[in-house]
Scaffold this active site. Structure first.
Site, short mmCIF file in Angstrom:
data_model
loop_
_atom_site.label_atom_id
_atom_site.label_comp_id
_atom_site.label_asym_id
_atom_site.label_seq_id
_atom_site.Cartn_x
_atom_site.Cartn_y
_atom_site.Cartn_z
N ASP A 127 38.49 131.48 68.16
CA ASP A 127 39.49 131.34 67.09
C ASP A 127 38.85 131.35 65.70
O ASP A 127 39.53 131.57 64.71
CB ASP A 127 40.32 130.06 67.30
CG ASP A 127 39.44 128.82 67.43
OD1 ASP A 127 38.71 128.49 66.47
OD2 ASP A 127 39.47 128.17 68.49
N ASP A 129 31.75 125.47 71.89
CA ASP A 129 33.17 125.27 71.58
C ASP A 129 33.96 125.98 72.68
O ASP A 129 34.47 127.08 72.48
CB ASP A 129 33.42 125.88 70.20
CG ASP A 129 34.88 125.81 69.77
OD1 ASP A 129 35.68 125.22 70.51
OD2 ASP A 129 35.19 126.36 68.70
N THR A 136 36.50 126.21 76.39
CA THR A 136 37.69 125.69 77.09
C THR A 136 37.22 124.64 78.10
O THR A 136 36.04 124.30 78.15
CB THR A 136 38.41 126.85 77.81
OG1 THR A 136 37.45 127.57 78.60
CG2 THR A 136 39.02 127.83 76.81
N ASP A 137 38.15 124.14 78.91
CA ASP A 137 37.83 123.08 79.87
C ASP A 137 36.91 123.58 80.99
O ASP A 137 36.86 124.77 81.27
CB ASP A 137 39.12 122.54 80.49
CG ASP A 137 40.03 121.91 79.44
OD1 ASP A 137 39.52 121.23 78.53
OD2 ASP A 137 41.25 122.10 79.52
#
Lengths: 278, 278
Positions: free
Chosen positions: A88, A157, A159-160
């Site tokens: 992002d 950084d 995701t899970d």
């Protein structure tokens, strides 16, 4: 007609957060995951991967400020920074606010995340076109292995861990990160919720501690993450992030981070201390 | 069949938290509100009033420890304590762990809350039968008006301001509390979420500040409250709760509170500082 996004929080799915949706801006199956950017009533536009909210216009500042400014204000002169994941662009935006930084590499596995965030979340992705930023689409594990002794700060950084990011949590990856850092380098990762996932947090912290001379955990309050209270683990070769001289931190216009928060965030509630103590 | 409790968070209802329910233990219309105690998969038994989660077996420790131990470890010798609201008994349980306390009065408007919590949430309500505790069923506003110069600590453990608890937030009630406190008395209230309700938090804090010589806000991370990050306001006639000598705080077996947290919780993120600054 009312549209609601239902986010099954955590794997066990006995809790779910729901958000009233104004509009679905994009929804696609990428090579790696189910990607959606939706506009919600309370949080504005949000990036959702495999049904899990990753970042939102309204509360992204907490995560991106804390994952960036804690390591970058701990290292005395960070010049070269790597972000693994973070497609992002929010971490890159915060990193490039530090004048010492000459180069920030974003290594994101899913090019569609970068592309769609540039299109629909410009407030977050705005720094990805900065000349000091290099966007590399590829596997972070491989990238880190191939770049030794290069980065002053590495930010994971992701995701899970119950996703394509599983390999970014713990063990061998942290060894490669250690070698990819310069001799006084600092590593930081988002490390999930100690309230809901104590075993995950315990393992990840203990893996980092086995490799780095200094390993510390801090917490930040992020409304859209399960439980609203998120852990970050810092592994450092030299500098202790909880012992920085905060009188030397220059002023920066932030919405969550302050030099005083830099100290206070490392003070853990008793149950969090218990999770990471041997 | 899967049963889920849907909690419309905040008044605007663009977000809702949902919990998978194993069993509804009690559901009734009391004289004042819709009361339910349900057993949920992730949080265990929880008290729900007018559709809003008040307290749960799994995370109640955060709220009850922080609303009690911050004022009681700030006051050097608290003997008489009043809880307005708090019919679940959790604050009373924590208060009575302080050996200096001779009497703790619970003034709860809704007798059914006390009765059902005694029945279904004994882990929380267990201290309500302690000989040092007096349970008074009645209006807190009236009770405070009628008891002048009596309490060392007053804890306002209320539901949200858009409910029967509206009169417990701000202005005239805080004046009556000031007069109900002894000359070095301390008042504390749960004061909602600065992330979602900045105007409410701003008004309540400013009302307290207009009355008390020392007014401070602290935050605690409570998973089942909207945003997961909750504010508490302390109004004090003499002692500054953020400046206690933490080396003098005796050991206590807690799950969230520690002497170091006592200091750190008063360090506010920038956006929270902005909410309460003039």
């Amino acid at each position: 007609m009312d549209l609601w996004l239902k986010e099954m929080q955590l794997e066990d799915a006995g809790i779910a957060m729901t958000y009233k949706v104004k509009e679905t801006l994009v929804r696609k199956k990428t090579q790696f995951q189910d990607l959606a950017i939706v506009d919600t009533e309370v949080f504005g536009r949000m990036l959702v991967l495999d049904g899990i909210v990753q970042t939102t216009i309204k509360d992204e500042f907490v995560y991106h400020e804390m994952i960036s400014h804690i390591p970058l204000f701990t290292h005395p002169n960070p010049k070269k920074v790597l972000v693994v994941g973070g497609g992002d662009g929010g971490a890159i935006r915060e990193i490039l606010r530090h004048p010492s930084v000459e180069k920030a590499v974003l290594c994101e596995i899913d090019g569609d995340v970068v592309e769609e965030c540039k299109k629909y979340l410009p407030e977050i992705s705005c720094a990805l076109d900065d000349p000091r930023c290099e966007v590399f689409i590829g596997d972070g594990i491989k990238y880190v292995k191939e770049h030794k002794n290069e980065f002053d700060v590495i930010i994971v950084d992701s995701t899970d861990p119950f996703s394509i990011a599983e390999g970014l949590f713990g063990g061998n990856f942290y060894k490669d990160i250690y070698e990819s850092l310069t001799e006084d380098g600092i590593f930081i990762a988002q490390t999930e919720t100690p309230f809901y996932l104590p075993e995950t947090v315990k393992k990840v912290f203990s893996d980092a501690k086995a490799i780095f001379p200094v390993t510390k955990m801090f917490m930040a309050a992020i409304p859209t993450y399960p439980g609203g209270y998120w852990s970050f683990t810092v592994g450092s070769k030299k500098y202790d992030p909880s012992q920085v001289d905060i009188t030397k931190i220059p002023e920066m216009d932030t919405k969550y981070y302050t030099p005083e928060i830099h100290k206070a965030c490392f003070v853990l509630p008793k149950y969090v201390q218990d999770v990471i103590s041997e």
